[in-house]
Design a protein around this motif. Sequence first.
Motif, PDB file in Angstrom:
ATOM      1  N   THR A   1      -7.345   3.235  12.378  1.00 43.26           N
ATOM      2  CA  THR A   1      -7.760   1.839  12.522  1.00 43.26           C
ATOM      3  C   THR A   1      -6.891   0.922  11.657  1.00 43.26           C
ATOM      4  OG1 THR A   1     -10.041   2.530  12.943  1.00 43.26           O
ATOM      5  CG2 THR A   1      -9.718   0.247  12.244  1.00 43.26           C
ATOM      6  N   LEU A   2      -6.639   1.333  10.414  1.00 46.36           N
ATOM      7  CA  LEU A   2      -5.842   0.486   9.515  1.00 46.36           C
ATOM      8  C   LEU A   2      -4.361   0.508   9.892  1.00 46.36           C
ATOM      9  CD1 LEU A   2      -7.589   1.283   6.102  1.00 46.36           C
ATOM     10  CD2 LEU A   2      -7.902  -0.712   7.587  1.00 46.36           C
ATOM     11  N   GLN A   3      -3.893   1.647  10.371  1.00 50.96           N
ATOM     12  CA  GLN A   3      -2.491   1.746  10.806  1.00 50.96           C
ATOM     13  C   GLN A   3      -2.259   0.827  12.015  1.00 50.96           C
ATOM     14  OE1 GLN A   3      -0.926   5.487  12.547  1.00 50.96           O
ATOM     15  NE2 GLN A   3       0.453   5.477  10.783  1.00 50.96           N
ATOM     16  N   ALA A   4      -3.231   0.787  12.913  1.00 51.70           N
ATOM     17  CA  ALA A   4      -3.110  -0.062  14.107  1.00 51.70           C
ATOM     18  C   ALA A   4      -3.058  -1.540  13.729  1.00 51.70           C
ATOM     19  CB  ALA A   4      -4.273   0.201  15.057  1.00 51.70           C
ATOM     20  N   GLU A   5      -3.533  -1.867  12.539  1.00 54.59           N
ATOM     21  CA  GLU A   5      -3.501  -3.239  12.047  1.00 54.59           C
ATOM     22  C   GLU A   5      -2.133  -3.571  11.439  1.00 54.59           C
ATOM     23  OE1 GLU A   5      -5.867  -5.135  12.788  1.00 54.59           O
ATOM     24  OE2 GLU A   5      -5.494  -6.924  11.583  1.00 54.59           O
ATOM     25  N   GLY A   6      -1.245  -2.576  11.395  1.00 57.38           N
ATOM     26  CA  GLY A   6       0.109  -2.802  10.900  1.00 57.38           C
ATOM     27  C   GLY A   6       0.314  -2.411   9.450  1.00 57.38           C
ATOM     28  N   LEU A   7      -0.713  -1.828   8.821  1.00 59.61           N
ATOM     29  CA  LEU A   7      -0.556  -1.406   7.426  1.00 59.61           C
ATOM     30  C   LEU A   7       0.208  -0.080   7.374  1.00 59.61           C
ATOM     31  CD1 LEU A   7      -4.106  -2.085   5.913  1.00 59.61           C
ATOM     32  CD2 LEU A   7      -2.061  -3.504   5.749  1.00 59.61           C
ATOM     33  N   ASN A   8       1.066   0.074   6.370  1.00 58.17           N
ATOM     34  CA  ASN A   8       1.830   1.309   6.213  1.00 58.17           C
ATOM     35  C   ASN A   8       1.005   2.315   5.397  1.00 58.17           C
ATOM     36  OD1 ASN A   8       3.933   3.091   6.497  1.00 58.17           O
ATOM     37  ND2 ASN A   8       4.990   2.340   4.662  1.00 58.17           N
ATOM     38  N   ILE A   9      -0.077   2.791   6.028  1.00 54.82           N
ATOM     39  CA  ILE A   9      -0.991   3.724   5.362  1.00 54.82           C
ATOM     40  C   ILE A   9      -0.298   5.069   5.183  1.00 54.82           C
ATOM     41  CG2 ILE A   9      -3.207   4.935   5.568  1.00 54.82           C
ATOM     42  CD1 ILE A   9      -3.692   2.036   5.431  1.00 54.82           C
ATOM     43  N   SER A  10      -0.331   5.599   3.979  1.00 53.90           N
ATOM     44  CA  SER A  10       0.220   6.947   3.776  1.00 53.90           C
ATOM     45  C   SER A  10      -0.886   7.968   3.563  1.00 53.90           C
ATOM     46  CB  SER A  10       1.207   6.960   2.603  1.00 53.90           C
ATOM     47  OG  SER A  10       0.688   6.283   1.488  1.00 53.90           O
ATOM     48  N   ALA A  11      -2.048   7.541   3.114  1.00 50.76           N
ATOM     49  CA  ALA A  11      -3.161   8.488   2.964  1.00 50.76           C
ATOM     50  C   ALA A  11      -4.489   7.763   2.925  1.00 50.76           C
ATOM     51  CB  ALA A  11      -3.006   9.316   1.691  1.00 50.76           C
ATOM     52  N   ILE A  12      -5.457   8.435   3.477  1.00 53.07           N
ATOM     53  CA  ILE A  12      -6.854   8.024   3.323  1.00 53.07           C
ATOM     54  C   ILE A  12      -7.550   9.173   2.624  1.00 53.07           C
ATOM     55  CG2 ILE A  12      -9.037   7.672   4.562  1.00 53.07           C
ATOM     56  CD1 ILE A  12      -7.263   5.214   4.665  1.00 53.07           C
ATOM     57  N   ARG A  13      -8.234   8.871   1.537  1.00 57.02           N
ATOM     58  CA  ARG A  13      -9.053   9.890   0.865  1.00 57.02           C
ATOM     59  C   ARG A  13     -10.498   9.421   0.924  1.00 57.02           C
ATOM     60  NH1 ARG A  13      -4.744   8.866  -2.338  1.00 57.02           N
ATOM     61  NH2 ARG A  13      -3.078  10.332  -1.892  1.00 57.02           N
ATOM     62  N   LEU A  14     -11.344  10.308   1.390  1.00 52.99           N
ATOM     63  CA  LEU A  14     -12.736   9.931   1.599  1.00 52.99           C
ATOM     64  C   LEU A  14     -13.635  10.968   0.939  1.00 52.99           C
ATOM     65  CD1 LEU A  14     -14.561   7.862   3.122  1.00 52.99           C
ATOM     66  CD2 LEU A  14     -14.667   9.537   4.981  1.00 52.99           C
ATOM     67  N   TRP A  15     -14.372  10.517  -0.081  1.00 50.15           N
ATOM     68  CA  TRP A  15     -15.336  11.381  -0.773  1.00 50.15           C
ATOM     69  C   TRP A  15     -16.685  11.255  -0.091  1.00 50.15           C
ATOM     70  CZ3 TRP A  15     -11.126   9.484  -3.104  1.00 50.15           C
ATOM     71  CH2 TRP A  15     -10.492  10.263  -4.078  1.00 50.15           C
ATOM     72  N   GLU A  16     -17.210  12.379   0.358  1.00 44.38           N
ATOM     73  CA  GLU A  16     -18.548  12.377   0.947  1.00 44.38           C
ATOM     74  C   GLU A  16     -19.600  12.563  -0.142  1.00 44.38           C
ATOM     75  OE1 GLU A  16     -19.665  14.019   5.128  1.00 44.38           O
ATOM     76  OE2 GLU A  16     -20.045  15.610   3.692  1.00 44.38           O
ATOM     77  N   THR A  17     -19.224  13.299  -1.174  1.00 47.95           N
ATOM     78  CA  THR A  17     -20.042  13.459  -2.373  1.00 47.95           C
ATOM     79  C   THR A  17     -19.072  13.340  -3.551  1.00 47.95           C
ATOM     80  OG1 THR A  17     -19.731  15.832  -2.712  1.00 47.95           O
ATOM     81  CG2 THR A  17     -21.441  15.187  -1.128  1.00 47.95           C
ATOM     82  N   PRO A  18     -19.580  13.232  -4.768  1.00 45.86           N
ATOM     83  CA  PRO A  18     -18.650  13.108  -5.909  1.00 45.86           C
ATOM     84  C   PRO A  18     -17.700  14.297  -6.051  1.00 45.86           C
ATOM     85  CG  PRO A  18     -20.847  12.410  -6.564  1.00 45.86           C
ATOM     86  CD  PRO A  18     -20.988  12.995  -5.170  1.00 45.86           C
ATOM     87  N   THR A  19     -18.028  15.440  -5.437  1.00 45.88           N
ATOM     88  CA  THR A  19     -17.168  16.621  -5.616  1.00 45.88           C
ATOM     89  C   THR A  19     -16.509  17.108  -4.309  1.00 45.88           C
ATOM     90  OG1 THR A  19     -19.119  18.048  -5.355  1.00 45.88           O
ATOM     91  CG2 THR A  19     -18.487  17.481  -7.612  1.00 45.88           C
ATOM     92  N   SER A  20     -16.721  16.386  -3.206  1.00 49.32           N
ATOM     93  CA  SER A  20     -16.141  16.826  -1.931  1.00 49.32           C
ATOM     94  C   SER A  20     -15.409  15.667  -1.278  1.00 49.32           C
ATOM     95  CB  SER A  20     -17.235  17.278  -0.962  1.00 49.32           C
ATOM     96  OG  SER A  20     -18.103  18.165  -1.579  1.00 49.32           O
ATOM     97  N   PHE A  21     -14.117  15.860  -1.027  1.00 45.62           N
ATOM     98  CA  PHE A  21     -13.394  14.795  -0.336  1.00 45.62           C
ATOM     99  C   PHE A  21     -12.387  15.362   0.632  1.00 45.62           C
ATOM    100  CE2 PHE A  21      -9.023  14.302  -1.988  1.00 45.62           C
ATOM    101  CZ  PHE A  21      -9.030  15.144  -3.084  1.00 45.62           C
ATOM    102  N   CYS A  22     -11.961  14.490   1.552  1.00 45.56           N
ATOM    103  CA  CYS A  22     -10.999  14.847   2.576  1.00 45.56           C
ATOM    104  C   CYS A  22      -9.828  13.897   2.456  1.00 45.56           C
ATOM    105  CB  CYS A  22     -11.658  14.679   3.942  1.00 45.56           C
ATOM    106  SG  CYS A  22     -10.477  14.561   5.284  1.00 45.56           S
ATOM    107  N   GLU A  23      -8.639  14.416   2.666  1.00 43.01           N
ATOM    108  CA  GLU A  23      -7.460  13.555   2.701  1.00 43.01           C
ATOM    109  C   GLU A  23      -6.821  13.660   4.079  1.00 43.01           C
ATOM    110  OE1 GLU A  23      -4.487  13.127  -0.643  1.00 43.01           O
ATOM    111  OE2 GLU A  23      -3.248  14.208   0.780  1.00 43.01           O
ATOM    112  N   TYR A  24      -6.539  12.519   4.671  1.00 42.38           N
ATOM    113  CA  TYR A  24      -5.794  12.491   5.937  1.00 42.38           C
ATOM    114  C   TYR A  24      -4.555  11.656   5.677  1.00 42.38           C
ATOM    115  CZ  TYR A  24      -4.730  12.113  10.906  1.00 42.38           C
ATOM    116  OH  TYR A  24      -4.109  12.190  12.124  1.00 42.38           O
ATOM    117  N   CYS A  25      -3.394  12.242   5.955  1.00 45.35           N
ATOM    118  CA  CYS A  25      -2.166  11.513   5.611  1.00 45.35           C
ATOM    119  C   CYS A  25      -1.141  11.560   6.733  1.00 45.35           C
ATOM    120  CB  CYS A  25      -1.591  12.044   4.310  1.00 45.35           C
ATOM    121  SG  CYS A  25      -1.583  13.802   4.155  1.00 45.35           S
ATOM    122  N   SER A  26      -0.152  10.707   6.590  1.00 43.60           N
ATOM    123  CA  SER A  26       0.878  10.598   7.636  1.00 43.60           C
ATOM    124  C   SER A  26       1.906  11.691   7.481  1.00 43.60           C
ATOM    125  CB  SER A  26       1.566   9.232   7.559  1.00 43.60           C
ATOM    126  OG  SER A  26       2.045   9.002   6.271  1.00 43.60           O
TER     127      SER A  26
END
Length: 140
Positions: free
Chosen positions: A115-140
């Motif tokens: 969604t943010l990339q489609a807005e033209g931002l040069n996103i290199s990573a999204i890190r999303l914590w679902e809990t304080p000790t569990s997170f996911c990283e999605y990157c280009s």
Amino acid sequence: MFKVSKEFTFDIAHLLDGHDGKCKNLHGHTYRLQVEITGNLYKCGPKKGMVIDFSDLKTIVQNLILDPMDHAFLYDCNSERKSKIAKLLDELASKTFAMNHRTTAEEIARFIFNTLQAEGLNISAIRLWETPTSFCEYCS
Ligand SMILES: [Zn+2]
């Protein structure tokens, strides 16, 4: 090349249809979101010396992610069970947000990235914590 990031938090209610544990039940998370942008510095103008104005990044994430998703029931519109719940919530004027996939941290992170990339931002990573000790990283 620089990397800058900004953090946000938002709350979501969801459930995971077909999950073999307690996540099949309706529950919520306070997500911590880190948006990372990679780029060079503006060479002139009001943004000189910046990769992106943090204030501009905040506005974009607020409008595209937080406003529609915060405090919503996030659901997979391919799931009959979740769509039933969403329909009831819609009728009760409660906030819902439909996605075209399961609402795991991984899929939410990928959705935010795209969604943010489609807005033209040069996103290199999204890190999303679902809990304080569990997170996911999605990157280009
Ligand atoms: Zn969950």
